[in-house]
Design a protein around this motif. Structure first.
Motif, PDB file in Angstrom:
ATOM      1  N   ASN A  33       0.860  -1.188   0.000  1.00 16.77           N
ATOM      2  CA  ASN A  33       0.000   0.000   0.000  1.00 16.77           C
ATOM      3  C   ASN A  33       0.895   1.236   0.000  1.00 16.77           C
ATOM      4  N   ILE A  34       0.671   2.115  -0.981  1.00 15.19           N
ATOM      5  CA  ILE A  34       1.448   3.359  -1.006  1.00 15.19           C
ATOM      6  C   ILE A  34       0.648   4.428  -0.298  1.00 15.19           C
ATOM      7  N   PRO A  35       1.133   4.904   0.841  1.00 14.18           N
ATOM      8  CA  PRO A  35       0.332   5.834   1.629  1.00 14.18           C
ATOM      9  C   PRO A  35       0.229   7.225   1.008  1.00 14.18           C
ATOM     10  N   LEU A  36       1.156   7.555   0.094  1.00 14.16           N
ATOM     11  CA  LEU A  36       1.167   8.913  -0.452  1.00 14.16           C
ATOM     12  C   LEU A  36       0.323   9.016  -1.719  1.00 14.16           C
ATOM     13  N   ASN A  37      -0.141  10.231  -1.962  1.00 20.20           N
ATOM     14  CA  ASN A  37      -0.901  10.451  -3.189  1.00 20.20           C
ATOM     15  C   ASN A  37       0.066  10.772  -4.336  1.00 20.20           C
ATOM     16  N   ILE A  38       0.720   9.756  -4.829  1.00 20.90           N
ATOM     17  CA  ILE A  38       1.714   9.934  -5.896  1.00 20.90           C
ATOM     18  C   ILE A  38       1.095   9.500  -7.222  1.00 20.90           C
ATOM     19  N   ASN A  39       1.420  10.219  -8.260  1.00 22.45           N
ATOM     20  CA  ASN A  39       0.929   9.876  -9.586  1.00 22.45           C
ATOM     21  C   ASN A  39       1.240   8.408  -9.900  1.00 22.45           C
ATOM     22  N   PHE A  40       0.209   7.632 -10.224  1.00 20.35           N
ATOM     23  CA  PHE A  40       0.383   6.206 -10.390  1.00 20.35           C
ATOM     24  C   PHE A  40       1.213   5.833 -11.623  1.00 20.35           C
ATOM     25  N   LYS A  41       1.350   6.776 -12.540  1.00 13.89           N
ATOM     26  CA  LYS A  41       2.207   6.538 -13.717  1.00 13.89           C
ATOM     27  C   LYS A  41       3.652   6.326 -13.276  1.00 13.89           C
ATOM     28  N   ASN A  42       4.082   7.119 -12.254  1.00 12.62           N
ATOM     29  CA  ASN A  42       5.440   6.982 -11.731  1.00 12.62           C
ATOM     30  C   ASN A  42       5.628   5.635 -11.042  1.00 12.62           C
ATOM     31  N   VAL A  43       4.569   5.193 -10.340  1.00 12.02           N
ATOM     32  CA  VAL A  43       4.624   3.916  -9.645  1.00 12.02           C
ATOM     33  C   VAL A  43       4.887   2.800 -10.647  1.00 12.02           C
ATOM     34  N   LEU A  44       4.178   2.891 -11.763  1.00 15.31           N
ATOM     35  CA  LEU A  44       4.288   1.883 -12.816  1.00 15.31           C
ATOM     36  C   LEU A  44       5.734   1.737 -13.290  1.00 15.31           C
ATOM     37  N   THR A  45       6.386   2.883 -13.559  1.00 15.69           N
ATOM     38  CA  THR A  45       7.761   2.855 -14.052  1.00 15.69           C
ATOM     39  C   THR A  45       8.699   2.203 -13.041  1.00 15.69           C
ATOM     40  N   SER A  46       8.585   2.613 -11.766  1.00 13.63           N
ATOM     41  CA  SER A  46       9.470   2.066 -10.735  1.00 13.63           C
ATOM     42  C   SER A  46       9.210   0.579 -10.505  1.00 13.63           C
ATOM     43  N   ALA A  47       7.927   0.204 -10.438  1.00 16.05           N
ATOM     44  CA  ALA A  47       7.565  -1.182 -10.128  1.00 16.05           C
ATOM     45  C   ALA A  47       8.059  -2.145 -11.194  1.00 16.05           C
ATOM     46  N   LYS A  48       7.999  -1.710 -12.445  1.00 14.81           N
ATOM     47  CA  LYS A  48       8.418  -2.572 -13.556  1.00 14.81           C
ATOM     48  C   LYS A  48       9.879  -3.000 -13.407  1.00 14.81           C
ATOM     49  N   THR A  49      10.730  -2.056 -12.965  1.00 18.23           N
ATOM     50  CA  THR A  49      12.144  -2.407 -12.825  1.00 18.23           C
ATOM     51  C   THR A  49      12.408  -3.188 -11.538  1.00 18.23           C
ATOM     52  N   LEU A  50      11.614  -2.898 -10.488  1.00 26.14           N
ATOM     53  CA  LEU A  50      11.886  -3.542  -9.194  1.00 26.14           C
ATOM     54  C   LEU A  50      11.347  -4.971  -9.076  1.00 26.14           C
ATOM     55  N   ASN A  84      -6.330   3.245  -6.844  1.00 25.31           N
ATOM     56  CA  ASN A  84      -5.545   2.913  -8.031  1.00 25.31           C
ATOM     57  C   ASN A  84      -4.704   1.692  -7.710  1.00 25.31           C
ATOM     58  N   PHE A  85      -4.679   0.745  -8.633  1.00 24.85           N
ATOM     59  CA  PHE A  85      -3.857  -0.430  -8.343  1.00 24.85           C
ATOM     60  C   PHE A  85      -3.106  -0.910  -9.586  1.00 24.85           C
ATOM     61  N   LEU A  86      -2.051  -1.689  -9.283  1.00 24.64           N
ATOM     62  CA  LEU A  86      -1.221  -2.273 -10.322  1.00 24.64           C
ATOM     63  C   LEU A  86      -0.965  -3.708  -9.901  1.00 24.64           C
ATOM     64  N   LEU A  87      -1.255  -4.621 -10.810  1.00 20.67           N
ATOM     65  CA  LEU A  87      -1.121  -6.033 -10.464  1.00 20.67           C
ATOM     66  C   LEU A  87      -0.194  -6.674 -11.491  1.00 20.67           C
ATOM     67  N   VAL A 133      -1.991  -5.930 -15.039  1.00 17.71           N
ATOM     68  CA  VAL A 133      -3.246  -5.181 -15.206  1.00 17.71           C
ATOM     69  C   VAL A 133      -3.220  -3.974 -14.272  1.00 17.71           C
ATOM     70  N   GLN A 134      -3.992  -2.959 -14.667  1.00 19.27           N
ATOM     71  CA  GLN A 134      -4.129  -1.770 -13.832  1.00 19.27           C
ATOM     72  C   GLN A 134      -5.603  -1.476 -13.665  1.00 19.27           C
ATOM     73  N   GLY A 135      -5.903  -0.584 -12.763  1.00 15.51           N
ATOM     74  CA  GLY A 135      -7.292  -0.200 -12.618  1.00 15.51           C
ATOM     75  C   GLY A 135      -7.463   0.819 -11.520  1.00 15.51           C
ATOM     76  N   ARG A 136      -8.702   1.261 -11.379  1.00 12.64           N
ATOM     77  CA  ARG A 136      -9.040   2.137 -10.262  1.00 12.64           C
ATOM     78  C   ARG A 136     -10.356   1.602  -9.711  1.00 12.64           C
TER      79      ARG A 136
END
Ligand SMILES: [Zn+2]
Length: 310
Positions: free
Chosen positions: A238-255, A269-272, A298-301
């Motif tokens: 769970n990301i507690p901050l209101n961060i643009n989910f597009k940025n999350v996507l980029t970081s998560a893909k590499t991690l 907003n979620f990313l699976l 997959v992504q969604g809200r």
């Protein structure tokens, strides 16, 4: 009953009407085949629709403003004559509604010469018109185009103001400029461009450093956040901050390219993401989440995600 004509109003309309004729003559220099497509004359306000396939560029707007104001300062008489329709057409009068005119017509003429940045130019406004005009162009006081727009693909509209309305407008613009100058902490409007360039550069630099900061922060959160586990996922974050989910996507893909991971924020907003041998679509569907994506991600809200992993 006595008919009272408001003199102020009458002059305000006359100024706008004579200016309309001048504007029409100047437009005809740029668009030789143009035709008036409608016109509205109000108190120191005019709207002129004309046939043209494009709007005026800034140079043309500036030039029309300059030329018409010169005609005003050169104080040309506005000549009104009654003559035959034939004679008027011979003079070169613009007639708009051919069928409407009788044998005797009223011709309104303003003729002269002015000096512009492009050299000497003839002023020649001759129109068949029954309306009231000022007697001399100087009575218009001042002229200014305030807007132009396309009302149809072949019809363009110009709005202009005359007389005291120009002064009022300049006063308003000056007031706005004063506010901007004082808010930006500069002394004169001439410093405005330099200051704006500086502010915009600072803004871009700040946005860039903020972005890299967010990316570092995100990597940190995604790596170190207490992550839950269940039978479908190696990690649920769970990301507690209101961060643009597009940025999350980029970081998560590499991690997390080799794990089943669900990342969501407090807005739903979620990313699976899944390993190659399990289907992200199937898991999201099983959980009852609204999603879009492919087998691996997959992504969604969907606020339901907040309930699922409380
Ligand atoms: Zn007229």
């Amino acid at each position: 009953m006595k008919l009272v004509v408001d003199q102020d109003q009458r002059y305000a309309k006359m100024r706008a009407h004579t200016a309309t004729h001048l504007l029409h003559a100047e437009l005809a220099k740029i668009f030789p085949n143009t035709k008036q497509a409608g016109s509205l004359v109000d108190d120191d306000y005019l709207r002129f629709d004309f046939a043209a396939d494009r709007l005026l560029d800034q140079y043309e707007v500036d030039k029309i403003n300059k030329v018409i104001n010169q005609i005003i300062y050169f104080a040309y008489p506005v000549k009104v004559d009654e003559t035959s329709y034939k004679e008027a057409i011979k003079l070169g009068a613009k007639a708009f509604f051919e069928d409407k005119y009788g044998d005797e017509v009223r011709v309104v003429q303003i003729v002269g010469n002015i000096e512009t940045q492009d050299g000497k130019e003839a002023v020649k406004s001759i129109e068949l018109c029954g309306g009231t005009h000022v007697e001399n162009t100087k009575d218009i006081g001042c002229f200014m185009i305030v807007s132009q727009e396309a009302v149809a693909s072949w019809v363009k509209r110009i709005v202009a103001i005359t007389g005291p309305k120009v002064y009022e407008r300049m006063q308003e613009v000056q007031w706005i400029l004063d506010v901007v100058v004082s808010k930006l902490g500069i002394k004169t409007a001439t410093q405005l461009e330099d200051k704006l360039d500086k502010v915009m550069k600072e803004h871009d630099e700040m946005a860039a450093s903020l972005e890299s900061l967010v990316s570092v922060l995100l990597t940190n959160i995604l790596t170190n956040a207490p992550a839950k586990k269940d039978k479908d996922f190696d990690k649920i974050i769970n990301i507690p901050l209101n961060i643009n989910f597009k940025n999350v996507l980029t970081s998560a893909k590499t991690l997390f390219d080799k794990q089943n991971v669900l990342i969501y924020n407090d807005e739903g907003n979620f990313l699976l993401m899944t390993k190659t041998w399990s289907s992200a679509k199937a898991i999201a569907t099983k959980l009852g989440l609204k999603w879009w994506g492919n087998e691996q991600m997959v992504q969604g809200r969907d606020e339901k995600v907040l309930e699922l992993f409380k």
